[in-house]
Design a protein around this motif. Structure first.
Motif, mmCIF file in Angstrom:
data_model
loop_
_atom_site.group_PDB
_atom_site.id
_atom_site.type_symbol
_atom_site.label_atom_id
_atom_site.label_comp_id
_atom_site.label_asym_id
_atom_site.label_seq_id
_atom_site.Cartn_x
_atom_site.Cartn_y
_atom_site.Cartn_z
ATOM 1 N N PHE A 297 0.827 -1.203 0.000
ATOM 2 C CA PHE A 297 0.000 0.000 0.000
ATOM 3 C C PHE A 297 0.862 1.254 0.000
ATOM 4 O O PHE A 297 0.644 2.179 -0.788
ATOM 5 N N ALA A 298 1.873 1.277 0.865
ATOM 6 C CA ALA A 298 2.736 2.464 0.946
ATOM 7 C C ALA A 298 3.400 2.724 -0.401
ATOM 8 O O ALA A 298 3.469 3.875 -0.855
ATOM 9 N N LEU A 299 3.857 1.671 -1.062
ATOM 10 C CA LEU A 299 4.542 1.859 -2.346
ATOM 11 C C LEU A 299 3.566 2.320 -3.424
ATOM 12 O O LEU A 299 3.889 3.198 -4.235
ATOM 13 N N ALA A 300 2.361 1.746 -3.432
ATOM 14 C CA ALA A 300 1.365 2.138 -4.451
ATOM 15 C C ALA A 300 1.006 3.617 -4.286
ATOM 16 O O ALA A 300 0.922 4.362 -5.265
ATOM 17 N N ARG A 301 0.827 4.037 -3.045
ATOM 18 C CA ARG A 301 0.451 5.433 -2.790
ATOM 19 C C ARG A 301 1.621 6.366 -3.135
ATOM 20 O O ARG A 301 1.452 7.368 -3.818
ATOM 21 N N LEU A 302 2.798 5.984 -2.672
ATOM 22 C CA LEU A 302 3.983 6.811 -2.901
ATOM 23 C C LEU A 302 4.262 6.985 -4.392
ATOM 24 O O LEU A 302 4.613 8.083 -4.850
ATOM 25 N N ALA A 303 4.083 5.900 -5.165
ATOM 26 C CA ALA A 303 4.413 5.945 -6.596
ATOM 27 C C ALA A 303 3.617 7.028 -7.326
ATOM 28 O O ALA A 303 4.072 7.557 -8.332
ATOM 29 N N THR A 304 2.443 7.386 -6.803
ATOM 30 C CA THR A 304 1.628 8.408 -7.478
ATOM 31 C C THR A 304 2.132 9.820 -7.182
ATOM 32 O O THR A 304 1.671 10.775 -7.793
ATOM 33 N N THR A 305 3.050 9.944 -6.235
ATOM 34 C CA THR A 305 3.465 11.287 -5.809
ATOM 35 C C THR A 305 4.881 11.651 -6.260
ATOM 36 O O THR A 305 5.316 12.768 -6.040
ATOM 37 N N LEU A 306 5.611 10.697 -6.835
ATOM 38 C CA LEU A 306 7.030 10.943 -7.126
ATOM 39 C C LEU A 306 7.202 11.722 -8.435
ATOM 40 O O LEU A 306 6.489 11.451 -9.404
ATOM 41 N N PRO A 307 8.134 12.657 -8.469
ATOM 42 C CA PRO A 307 8.286 13.492 -9.666
ATOM 43 C C PRO A 307 9.075 12.825 -10.801
ATOM 44 O O PRO A 307 9.019 13.270 -11.933
ATOM 45 N N ASN A 308 9.796 11.730 -10.499
ATOM 46 C CA ASN A 308 10.727 11.150 -11.499
ATOM 47 C C ASN A 308 9.987 10.606 -12.719
ATOM 48 O O ASN A 308 8.866 10.117 -12.609
ATOM 49 N N ARG A 309 10.665 10.628 -13.844
ATOM 50 C CA ARG A 309 10.084 10.125 -15.116
ATOM 51 C C ARG A 309 9.958 8.603 -15.105
ATOM 52 O O ARG A 309 9.069 8.037 -15.689
ATOM 53 N N THR A 310 10.903 7.962 -14.440
ATOM 54 C CA THR A 310 10.930 6.487 -14.471
ATOM 55 C C THR A 310 10.803 5.916 -13.068
ATOM 56 O O THR A 310 11.509 6.352 -12.148
ATOM 57 N N LEU A 311 9.891 4.961 -12.936
ATOM 58 C CA LEU A 311 9.741 4.247 -11.662
ATOM 59 C C LEU A 311 10.249 2.825 -11.892
ATOM 60 O O LEU A 311 9.754 2.129 -12.782
ATOM 61 N N VAL A 312 11.226 2.411 -11.104
ATOM 62 C CA VAL A 312 11.707 1.028 -11.203
ATOM 63 C C VAL A 312 11.153 0.285 -9.998
ATOM 64 O O VAL A 312 11.440 0.650 -8.846
ATOM 65 N N PHE A 313 10.312 -0.719 -10.283
ATOM 66 C CA PHE A 313 9.654 -1.438 -9.201
ATOM 67 C C PHE A 313 10.390 -2.727 -8.897
ATOM 68 O O PHE A 313 10.354 -3.672 -9.677
#
Ligand code: 13P
Ligand code: SF4
Length: 309
Positions: free
Chosen positions: A42-58
């Motif tokens: 949950f924390a990661l899903a929520r956080l991922a929507t707020t990050l400014p970076n172009r690329t998210l590596v999961f």
């Protein structure tokens, strides 16, 4: 053991690619060390929507990266190993959902654990994670709730929300389900004063021996806040690093089942694969067809909304 050169290369690649690495507690400890953020689903899903970076590596399994892509479709989302998948994510049939909708009509909500494919999410009304399932199911307007895919988390939710008719599906996490009550009993005999902190994906016999059930973050928080010296931990042993970091200097000790709970899919996320993903830009996660993506995104967004209240 991570070298300074490797750490420096990862830092350089992240800057060059404008990438941020998010890791689940179940991936190997050295991958967690290289991540910018480590958390539960949950924390990661929520956080991922707020990050400014172009690329998210999961650094996690497919449903996590897929959820991030659904919620941030304009971002590039990558997985160090696209083959890392959660077997439970597939353990529900469309007919099961259709039959429940047929039987209960408008007085049914389909609650879908995020550990599910985008397609399964698209059949559902709301997503939940282990950290908010009880709260979200309790807040639903409908009396009947089909809980998919995990029967064990569903059973736990049903026990906490007796006012709802929670209908169970047959899915399960093979790793948590395999934690045997006999091994838990042996741990309790060896450490009689140790609270048992369990993930609700555990089977009913093991869970019945627990003092507390919660998500990985909630287990870690409970151990950090607890006054005992010894803790019996019933989840994948990737949480050990964070437990030891957060409890450093307290003398607290953590005991896991003798049959070490390791998720083979999370274990696929190695340092080598993470570095290759950053260096070569591999493992991009795409969107499913628009009607699936839209419906799955609705269920995820509803979770973010209800989970935040
Ligand atoms: P969470 O505690 O993050 O919900 O983890 C459960 C899990 O199995 C993730 O794969
Ligand atoms: Fe899936 Fe279980 Fe692995 Fe989590 S620990 S990713 S639920 S198989």
């Amino acid at each position: 053991m991570l070298t300074d050169e490797l750490r420096a290369e990862v830092a350089r690649l992240k800057t060059e690619r404008d990438a941020v690495v998010l890791a689940h507690y179940y991936v190997p400890p050295e991958v967690q060390e290289l991540a910018d953020h480590v958390g539960d689903s949950f924390a990661l899903a929520r956080l991922a929507t707020t990050l400014p970076n172009r690329t998210l590596v999961f650094a996690g399994v497919r449903f996590m990266a897929e959820s991030a892509k659904l919620l941030s479709p304009d971002k590039t989302v990558r997985m160090p190993d696209p083959a890392a998948d959660c077997p439970m994510a597939h353990m529900v049939l469309r007919e099961t959902v259709a039959a429940a909708r047929e039987r209960y009509g408008d007085d049914l909500a389909v609650a879908c654990y995020v550990n599910s494919t985008a397609e399964v999410k698209s059949w559902s009304d709301v997503c939940v994670t282990s950290s908010n399932a009880v709260k979200i199911v309790r807040a639903l307007g409908e009396k009947n709730v089909l809980f998919v895919p995990d029967r064990h988390l569903g059973r736990f939710v049903a026990s906490q929300v007796p006012e709802k008719n929670v209908i169970l599906n047959e899915g399960f996490c093979p790793i948590h389900q395999d934690i045997s009550a006999a091994e838990v009993a042996a741990l309790k005999a060896a450490h009689p004063d140790a609270p048992v902190l369990a993930h609700p994906e555990c089977g009913p016999q093991a869970l019945a021996l627990a003092d507390f059930a919660g998500s990985t973050s909630q287990i870690i928080d409970a151990a950090v806040a607890g006054e005992a010296r010894d803790y019996i931990i019933l989840t994948v042993d990737g949480v050990r690093g964070e437990l030891e970091r957060r409890c450093a200097g307290t003398g607290k000790r953590f005991h896991f089942p003798a049959t070490r709970p390791v998720c083979p899919d999370m274990a696929r996320i190695s340092v080598e694969r993470l570095v290759a993903c950053l260096r070569e830009g591999t493992g991009e996660v795409g969107l499913p067809p628009a009607e699936v993506a839209d419906a799955a995104r609705r269920a995820l967004s509803r979770m973010l909304e209800l989970g935040a209240r």
